[in-house]
Design a protein around this motif. Structure first.
Motif, PDB file in Angstrom:
ATOM      1  N   UNK A  21     -69.027 -30.970  28.278  1.00 25.79           N
ATOM      2  CA  UNK A  21     -68.789 -30.780  26.596  1.00 25.79           C
ATOM      3  C   UNK A  21     -67.569 -31.006  26.786  1.00 25.79           C
ATOM      4  N   UNK A  22     -66.233 -31.563  27.423  1.00 22.50           N
ATOM      5  CA  UNK A  22     -65.625 -32.856  26.765  1.00 22.50           C
ATOM      6  C   UNK A  22     -65.049 -33.454  26.071  1.00 22.50           C
ATOM      7  N   UNK A  23     -66.105 -34.251  26.180  1.00 17.86           N
ATOM      8  CA  UNK A  23     -66.359 -35.540  25.849  1.00 17.86           C
ATOM      9  C   UNK A  23     -67.297 -35.778  24.265  1.00 17.86           C
ATOM     10  N   UNK A  36     -65.271 -26.850  20.110  1.00 15.13           N
ATOM     11  CA  UNK A  36     -65.113 -27.862  20.349  1.00 15.13           C
ATOM     12  C   UNK A  36     -63.915 -28.422  21.268  1.00 15.13           C
ATOM     13  N   UNK A  37     -63.716 -29.499  22.319  1.00 14.21           N
ATOM     14  CA  UNK A  37     -62.604 -29.448  22.721  1.00 14.21           C
ATOM     15  C   UNK A  37     -61.890 -30.145  22.320  1.00 14.21           C
ATOM     16  N   UNK A  44     -61.397 -36.621  16.059  1.00 14.99           N
ATOM     17  CA  UNK A  44     -61.849 -36.107  14.395  1.00 14.99           C
ATOM     18  C   UNK A  44     -60.333 -36.367  13.942  1.00 14.99           C
ATOM     19  N   UNK A  45     -59.185 -35.361  14.432  1.00 17.42           N
ATOM     20  CA  UNK A  45     -58.291 -35.591  13.348  1.00 17.42           C
ATOM     21  C   UNK A  45     -58.103 -37.235  13.139  1.00 17.42           C
ATOM     22  N   UNK A  46     -57.642 -38.079  14.718  1.00 14.64           N
ATOM     23  CA  UNK A  46     -57.457 -39.365  14.470  1.00 14.64           C
ATOM     24  C   UNK A  46     -58.246 -40.388  13.576  1.00 14.64           C
ATOM     25  N   UNK A  47     -59.590 -39.825  13.665  1.00 12.05           N
ATOM     26  CA  UNK A  47     -60.021 -40.804  12.559  1.00 12.05           C
ATOM     27  C   UNK A  47     -60.266 -40.555  11.269  1.00 12.05           C
ATOM     28  N   UNK A  48     -60.228 -39.118  10.986  1.00 13.98           N
ATOM     29  CA  UNK A  48     -59.734 -38.380   9.834  1.00 13.98           C
ATOM     30  C   UNK A  48     -58.351 -39.435   9.466  1.00 13.98           C
TER      31      UNK A  48
END
Length: 183
Positions: A21-23, A36-37, A44-48
């Motif tokens: 779940x964490x991953x 989401x964890x 997600x935010x770092x990728x964006x």
């Protein structure tokens, strides 16, 4: 869904399922709730912020320095390293209790030297505490760095200075500059 129901939802899973779940990115609890964890939210935010594909992490910026050198994205990835150091370690490994979580994650899962790990940790401190490209800490000389940040991919992620910076702004030179490639 109530908090109590959500709490009970997690109490029925095994350690392996909780790690999964964490991953993993998203989990549908019921027709109205997707959770989401914090790890996947940070990812997600770092990728964006760095112009990467949100699901795969593929570098869509193609190293053009449009987003790959984004400081907020970089601090996002450093936060992820911090979280990894708190949550995971190889099954058979030395426990580095005297290191910060970010240093532990780098020690466990990379081949960076201790000096390079300290430089990355110093960058995290500079970003997190002052949103700065320097970190002066008289208590620990190995964390004193002034940085030049590259927005393009370099062969080495960390290039250590020829000479350790003493932490004083009037003593910044090319010889005591630490260079880090953010992508």
């Amino acid at each position: 869904m109530s908090f109590e129901k959500l709490n009970n939802y997690f109490n029925i899973y095994s350690e392996h399922e909780i790690i999964s779940f964490h991953l993993n990115m998203l989990h549908q609890l019921d027709e109205n709730i997707i959770i989401f964890s914090s790890l996947t939210a940070a990812l997600r935010d770092a990728r964006q912020n760095t112009g990467r594909n949100l699901e795969t992490g593929e570098d869509l910026d193609s190293n053009k320095n449009e987003k790959s050198g984004n400081w907020l994205g970089a601090i996002g990835y450093l936060i992820i390293l911090d979280q990894i150091g708190k949550c995971y370690k190889p099954k058979k490994s030395i426990q580095y209790k005297d290191l910060s979580p970010i240093q532990r994650s780098l020690k466990y899962f990379t081949h960076h030297s201790d000096l390079e790990i300290n430089a990355i940790y110093a960058l995290r401190n500079g970003f997190a505490h002052d949103y700065s490209t320097s970190n002066s800490n008289a208590k620990y000389v190995s964390y004193q760095h002034q940085f030049t940040l590259l927005g393009f991919r370099s062969r080495k992620i960390v290039r250590l200075p020829q000479k350790q910076w003493n932490g004083f702004s009037d003593n910044k030179t090319k010889e005591n500059m630490t260079i880090i490639s953010l992508p």
